[in-house]
Design an enzyme around this catalytic site. Structure first.
Site, PDB file in Angstrom:
ATOM      1  CG  ASN A 148      -1.815  -1.207   1.257  1.00 52.58           C
ATOM      2  OD1 ASN A 148      -2.330  -1.625   0.227  1.00 52.58           O
ATOM      3  ND2 ASN A 148      -2.006  -1.770   2.436  1.00 52.58           N
ATOM      4  CD  GLU A 163      -6.786  -5.696   0.820  1.00 51.47           C
ATOM      5  OE1 GLU A 163      -7.258  -6.647   1.440  1.00 51.47           O
ATOM      6  OE2 GLU A 163      -5.645  -5.269   0.989  1.00 51.47           O
ATOM      7  CG  ASP A 190      -5.346 -12.087   3.269  1.00 50.43           C
ATOM      8  OD1 ASP A 190      -4.145 -12.224   2.980  1.00 50.43           O
ATOM      9  OD2 ASP A 190      -5.816 -11.040   3.732  1.00 50.43           O
ATOM     10  CD  GLU A 210      -3.141  -9.745   8.058  1.00 49.11           C
ATOM     11  OE1 GLU A 210      -2.279  -9.861   7.172  1.00 49.11           O
ATOM     12  OE2 GLU A 210      -4.214  -9.139   7.883  1.00 49.11           O
TER      13      GLU A 210
END
Lengths: 694, 694
Positions: B204, B285, B359, B387
């Site tokens: 990102n 996203e 994911d 995560e």
């Protein structure tokens, strides 16, 4: 050969043994190499004569003594011995106070209580670290302020609001089961400088910490801190009764809300019997508060204070409030809201006021609330973390700023009514409720504070909290000696860098009383052209008011009248633009570009000269630091050298951005003696924008 | 006495010398205490016979050799000596490859190039660390995959997206002037396990890094990495031409946009001549991408590839895309978007695919794109940071998961067409463009990864990237030996904890093929009841599809038909609910609560048994770890002990939350042999909510 092998093994154990990574702070306890001095010290510690009941804090003190003596003097054992170093309590001393006496070759440390003994041990070790003779030593000290506190703006997710030295020290996910050794090292560092109170979480507070799930985690920290004489406080979210209690309101006058806080507070004390109290930011910058329900700050604080009074806790209520008003003056907001509440707070409430009326700028006049609330104990809040002071790439020795504020005379009860006296209780408020707070600059960076020289700010805050009469010079000298263990010339050089650093930073960022012209949100770098923000009082134009006539915020009678909030004697310092201290000129006056200042220069010229000399002064700091190469640990040397070079880059950015921008109003050339900036205003704007991209 | 003094001084230098803080990772090089073995090794290093041109990488290799030999064998000097350890290049070896041979008491290390020598030295030192005899050693290795890469999801402000081990390692504000010693230590650790590529910033992506202001900072990292054989890559923001270039569009077919990227890429190479290339997350996203302009992923990737081709760089284009569709199946999204693009990407483009179709879940079937794009080099993306795998409070040895995916047979070119062969080029794509990437789990925490045992995941990723045929067992054995230096029994115990850890974690979180039922946003803890989120495919109900009939996502012909994306031979593994591997059952089938499974239990019973046994297994891990007390460094022991206790707390939360929640659908009692949860579903929901408060 055997020695070699040992050395090798030890070197292998410690990955970075050659490097000093700054982790040890000022507590290095390196071996005293002067053999005479070493022997002189060793004689005092031919044993220990403990005349004191053991408590966890006394055990901490003895443990620290052993570590210190082992490191500095190679002493391995301290047997009980009637002729040894005497440690005792003395009820004639104040709480937390201590005395150190040498008589006939015997050393006696007395504490007013166990915390006094702890502080006395650290003081004694500090004397040895500084290689002071203990012969005929006779000193007696006690803290001037009761609560000497750090405020951590640490968030639950591990980030730190306005933190620049890594992540939060507190590992909330891993607590209570995993207990980082660093928690103890942190508490120890604080105790060594007399800090006795810590609020662990951000004032923009999560309600999480008041839940059972988190109280068991908080308890672990409190249990560690307690051994170091530190009380734990929590920042609380005023809407907790709604968030956690599922009540329909958080109205402080609602009986259910009151009952909820009473029960919750009782619960907190079940986990932490010596819990310090609540720190509250309410109705400020979007945080919930009593005003949502038509109640006052006093209503809110008093409701909490009643919940905590049975447990002997306190409430610290922050006065950092300001409603957004494009035609108002943020300078006056907190004063106007809080001054009328003087006398309306319960006995166990302290109102916490930032040092200046705006927000931790590099130089601010003292907050007009100091001296204006004689019936309310006020806590003085400094920001140790360098939000507006150059993050971790700028040296800024804050002791200078702290002292300037502490020594400011409010004249509230006649000449000599300094801010220090307002907060320490000398002027009539409860001295047991005196407080000073610093927003911590610690983080998970190995050296705790990012910039090594910023360790001096943590240190100075603690030392001044203990004794606000200490000088910035003496504190710098202590810190430099303990941190660098170097020759006198280098010590003086580093001390001088520290002492000059604040003035230098002000010059290249906000000279002559300019303020709040930094980049938005991030608060990094210059952005004097910032015209619009989420609130009018978050723009730069709101503060500098540059126009074709001149520069500065008129806060005199013809302007916002903020100056009138001060005692007439204080007003005299600043009211007349002709003799107003130049450092505060643009804080209070809109001055014409061509106005001749006391320096003989016009405002425009003086502004340019100061920006330029600020950059030059950074170059001098760099040169001076360079002289320390080879005299101090090379890793530390290189780290600070790099940061000073970054500071020089940033100083050039500030200078060029501000001079070029203000030139668009002054319409005058940069004085001929100064080199023109090599970049255009547009380029400077682009550069600033880069740092604001996602 | 002299020894004592030296010891004291050294101890004083190193604040934490008694403690092993984990900073040294697997590169401890502790002294070999077995005197026979020590002498055996020392004989090989009676000098060095360098037959290789010096390059910075060769110098790094020699430097590392010296550090290793000094630490392990006490060797201080390596003089040039014709009978000494021979280091040379051998053009018959592959690039990055090496061989180590012992002949007549002389050791010979040959490298295909200087990087081969570097990897050979690390391999040799690893042999010694593991106390393997070098007599008759004869090994020859070269990496199976060309680009062995870490992806850092590090943000410009120092936070890390999905990072749990402190702040970012990169100090962007302080660069380029301040160069943390840790940058080098990081590169060294990577080189030691063969990692040769690093993308330093979050996918990102900020556009900042492409500016001159930041390229000088990036260059500092690239210069350090280069000495360790590591190429630096940047994640780029597809909208950069608009953001930085002030163009009106970022359309990849716009000539101005193309020209902007060409010029910008050229500029990047001026700073970093061996720059690796661009990593791109586009139209995913919320990130910008070519689809905004009606162009395809191939259009976007090819435009960038043309800009970078003259410089021999590459473009890595991520296939992690999924449009929000409440009636669709996220499982199929990337496949449907990318499969038609096979053959349409330029020669220097790699498409990067996550290991599974959803994911980074604790167990996923391999991504159906593997094997489905025979004309496109695919990179396999794992997530080393945990995560969905328990942050830093859960042990989860990921080698098991990596191997499961790598060894999965796609049948794309007949039996044996494993995912490993798809990505390493064995099945016909360009082997020079083969790649595997891991999302880094490193941060500023002193031990790099938070959970000490998570260091094993960084290590395993590197080792498997080098050679995907290594076993999880052998990698665990290497890592444990180098990290703990302990007796065989303890080594086996720790290895066994690692090997069991993945199954245990799956059991108490998402047994039987459940997936994506964790807490929202934070992804911490259970939240199977999550019905609404910002997107339908971010809820839990979307995935588990619990109802009164049963549980699981029907992806067969009667359901979403996602299973049909696989080769018929693969479908056989999972298509029949009667013999579908239980670990994948609910990935592909909606199974009735009372359906009898192959275990003899009904689905409901089996579900309960697995949740409960997961918790029990954590208790066993705790007991096994306890056996290591006194056998390994106590600081490391206590740290992991604490984390295992936290894991047990979390396991109980997962178990109680999930069993109680799914019980509201099954309407059946928890099997009588299991203790009932002590908490209610409402209490579990409250607990989960606490962690989601601000």
């Amino acid at each position: 050969m055997k020695i070699k092998l040992l050395l090798l093994i030890l070197l292998a154990i410690s990955f970075t043994s050659r490097a000093d990574d700054g982790y040890r702070l000022w507590l290095k306890y390196e071996a005293i190499s002067d053999q005479n001095l070493r022997q002189e010290y060793i004689r005092y510690f031919n044993g220990i004569n403990l005349q004191v009941t053991s408590t966890p804090i006394v055990e901490t003190a003895i443990g620290e003594l052993k570590v210190g003596l082992k490191g500095m003097l190679g002493i391995d054992k301290l047997n009980q011995n009637s002729k040894g170093f005497i440690i005792k309590t003395d009820t004639k001393l104040k709480k937390e106070g201590f005395s150190i006496q040498e008589k006939n070759g015997q050393l006696i440390l007395s504490g007013g209580d166990d915390k006094g003994i702890l502080y006395g041990i650290f003081d004694l070790l500090r004397e040895i670290q500084q290689k002071h003779s203990l012969k005929n030593i006779s000193k007696s000290e006690s803290p001037k302020i009761a609560f000497r506190m750090l405020n951590h703006w640490d968030n639950m997710n591990g980030t730190i609001e306005r933190g620049y030295a890594g992540a939060s020290l507190w590992k909330w996910f891993e607590l209570p089961e995993t207990i980082e050794p660093r928690y103890t090292d942190y508490a120890r560092a604080n105790a060594s400088i007399g800090i006795n109170a810590v609020a662990v979480n951000n004032v923009n507070a999560s309600a999480r910490l008041l839940t059972k799930e988190y109280l068991v985690k908080v308890k672990v920290l409190a249990d560690i801190f307690r051994k170091y004489g530190i009380k734990l406080f929590l920042s609380v979210n005023f809407a907790s009764p709604k968030i956690l209690g599922k009540l329909k309101t958080s109205d402080p006058l609602d009986p259910q809300v009151q009952a909820w806080w009473k029960a919750k507070t009782k619960e907190v004390y079940e986990y932490i019997p010596d819990f310090g109290g609540f720190l509250v930011k309410a109705n400020s910058e979007g945080e919930p508060g009593p005003q949502e329900f038509g109640r006052s700050h006093a209503d809110g604080a008093n409701m909490l204070s009643e919940a905590i009074l049975p447990h002997k806790g306190i409430v610290i209520w922050r006065a950092f409030v300001y409603s957004p008003n494009p035609n108002g003056d943020r300078f006056k907001e907190a004063y106007n809201e809080f001054k009328p509440l003087d006398g309306k707070f319960n006995q166990n409430v302290i109102v916490q006021v930032k040092n200046g009326p705006i927000d931790f700028q590099s130089r601010e006049p003292f907050h007009p609330l100091f001296g204006a609330m004689p019936r309310t104990p006020l806590s003085l809040e400094f920001q140790i973390t360098q939000e507006y002071l150059g993050f971790t790439t700028n040296v800024f020795y804050q002791s200078i700023l702290y002292k300037e504020c502490l020594d400011s005379d409010t004249y509230s009860q006649g000449k000599g009514s300094t801010v220090a006296k307002v907060i320490d209780g000398s002027l009539g408020t409860n001295p047991n409720l005196s407080m000073i707070a610093g927003v911590a600059n610690t983080g998970s960076d190995r050296n705790w504070t990012g910039h090594l020289l910023s360790q001096a700010n943590w240190y100075a805050f603690g030392r001044l909290a203990w004794n606000h009469e200490l000088t910035s010079e003496s504190i710098a000298d202590e810190w430099v000696q303990m941190t660098f263990q170097t020759d006198e010339k280098s010590r003086k050089t580093i001390q001088s860098i520290l002492l000059k650093s604040r003035d230098t930073y002000v010059k290249f960022t906000t000279p002559l009383g300019l303020h709040h012209i930094m980049g938005h949100n991030l608060h990094f770098g210059p952005e004097p052209w910032l015209a619009k923000s989420a609130r009018p009082d978050w723009s730069s134009l709101y503060y500098h008011r540059a126009d074709s006539v001149g520069l500065g915020f008129n806060r005199t009678q013809s302007g916002s009248q903020a100056l009138s909030l001060y005692h007439p004697e204080v007003q005299k310092r600043w009211i007349n633009p002709k003799n107003c201290e130049l450092d505060y000129l643009l804080w209070f006056h809109h001055v014409a570009w061509n106005e001749k200042l006391s320096t003989g220069n016009t405002l425009w010229e003086e502004l340019c000269f100061r920006y330029y000399s600020g950059v030059k002064e950074v170059e001098i700091l760099q040169k001076e630091w360079q002289q320390c190469e080879g005299k101090i640990n090379q890793t530390l040397f290189l780290d600070v050298k790099g940061r000073l070079a970054a500071q020089h880059r940033e100083a050039l950015n500030w200078r060029d951005a501000c001079v070029l921008y203000f030139q668009t109003f002054s319409n005058q050339a940069i004085p001929a003696s100064l080199e023109k900036p090599q970049r255009s205003l547009e380029e400077m704007k682009e550069l600033v924008e880069i740092y604001q991209l996602k």
